[in-house]
Design an enzyme around this catalytic site. Structure first.
Site, short mmCIF file in Angstrom:
data_model
loop_
_atom_site.label_atom_id
_atom_site.label_comp_id
_atom_site.label_asym_id
_atom_site.label_seq_id
_atom_site.Cartn_x
_atom_site.Cartn_y
_atom_site.Cartn_z
N TYR A 190 -23.66 10.59 53.66
CA TYR A 190 -23.36 12.02 53.76
C TYR A 190 -24.64 12.67 54.29
CZ TYR A 190 -21.86 16.63 51.81
OH TYR A 190 -21.50 17.94 51.61
N LYS B 81 -20.32 11.01 57.12
CA LYS B 81 -19.91 12.39 56.83
C LYS B 81 -21.06 13.27 57.31
CE LYS B 81 -18.72 15.53 53.06
NZ LYS B 81 -18.40 15.66 51.61
#
Length: 303
Positions: free
Chosen positions: A144, A169
């Site tokens: 992420y 992400k």
């Protein structure tokens, strides 16, 4: 394990990646039955990728025991109906233990939260993610990324060492930077997930993303699915119609440095009678004066 073996996981990332809220009971504990009901609502609404312990799930406000509980409830409730991407993070031993717990329960992937340490070097970022990814070679691993300084070359370096790093992400609010980063890392090598949800999905899809995360999906699964269907077909005018529909809701969530990101989602759910509005510090409930607008938006989606 070859990338071919992660085909199911890669397909699951190229979709609406739902981040479920974690509902709390009046006594402050995780409200397990309500959580299961919210998951069923997502699954029945057509959602097939779930991220327990994401930021919309108040990851940083949960205890280690609660994070394990949320993972267990999600995997048990979803069964074969969804691919589960479990959020993990904090110090390396904690992240590794969470990843192994997820694996042992049958999760297919982990999302590694952006390190919140105040001192993050790019080489250290690689080391952190390598430690987690190498501990669970059977799982797909999804960093992420919220660090605008990180280069695409560093992600490529990580994936060279850990072939189970299959998706990203990406949550830096800069579509041009995303386009460059993805190409520097390897556009085809990873599944690119727009990590700033529906507001950024059209611009990020135009640059190569094929999935997006969503907290709004808790409230209106059909709205999120309408957007991804439009984006998959390359119909940007249709996608922007959805964008216009959700704009005010997402502006309320993003206001004041995303202070009310989770608060607004839970307020909408509370207005629909689906869970309590309670959030944990450092989040805070919406003042009464601001609740009616959220309720009107949620009602307007005719869910």
């Amino acid at each position: 394990m070859s990338s071919v073996a992660f085909e199911t996981q890669r397909a699951a990332l190229a979709d609406v990646v739902a981040i479920p809220v974690t509902p709390f009971a009046e006594d402050g504990s995780v409200e397990q039955d309500t959580y299961r009901a919210l998951l069923r609502r997502l699954l029945d609404g057509g959602i097939t990728t779930l991220t327990p312990n994401g930021n919309t799930g108040e990851f940083y406000a949960l205890t280690p025991e609660e994070r394990r509980l949320v993972t267990e409830l999600t995997i048990d409730e979803a069964g074969e109906r969804a691919v589960i991407l479990v959020g993990v993070g904090h110090d390396i031993p904690t992240a590794v233990a969470s990843a192994r717990h997820a694996r042992d329960l049958g999760a297919q992937m982990v999302m590694v939260h952006q390190p919140v340490h105040p001192y993050v070097s790019q080489a250290g970022w690689v080391d952190y993610h390598r430690a987690v990814a190498q501990a669970v070679p059977e799982l797909g691993v999804v960093p992420y990324i919220r660090n605008a300084q990180l280069t695409g070359a560093r992600l490529a370096e990580l994936a060279d060492a850990c072939p189970n790093v299959i998706g990203v992400k990406y949550a830096v609010p800069d579509a041009a930077k995303f386009a460059a980063f993805a190409r520097d890392a390897g556009l085809e090598r990873f599944v690119w997930v727009a990590g700033l949800a529906e507001p950024y999905a059209p611009s990020y899809f135009s640059a190569g993303a094929t999935g997006f995360t969503s907290g709004l999906v808790n409230v209106a699964p059909a709205v999120s699915l309408n957007m991804i269907e439009a984006l998959r077909s390359g119909d940007y005018p249709a996608a922007m119609k959805v964008w216009e529909q959700i704009r005010r809701f997402e502006e309320l969530r993003a206001d004041s440095g995303s202070a009310n990101n989770v608060t607004v989602v839970k307020e909408a759910l509370a207005s629909l009678g689906l869970c309590r509005r309670d959030v944990r510090p450092p989040s805070r409930q919406l003042p009464e004066s601001e609740r009616a607008e959220v309720a009107a938006i949620a009602a307007g989606w005719s869910i």
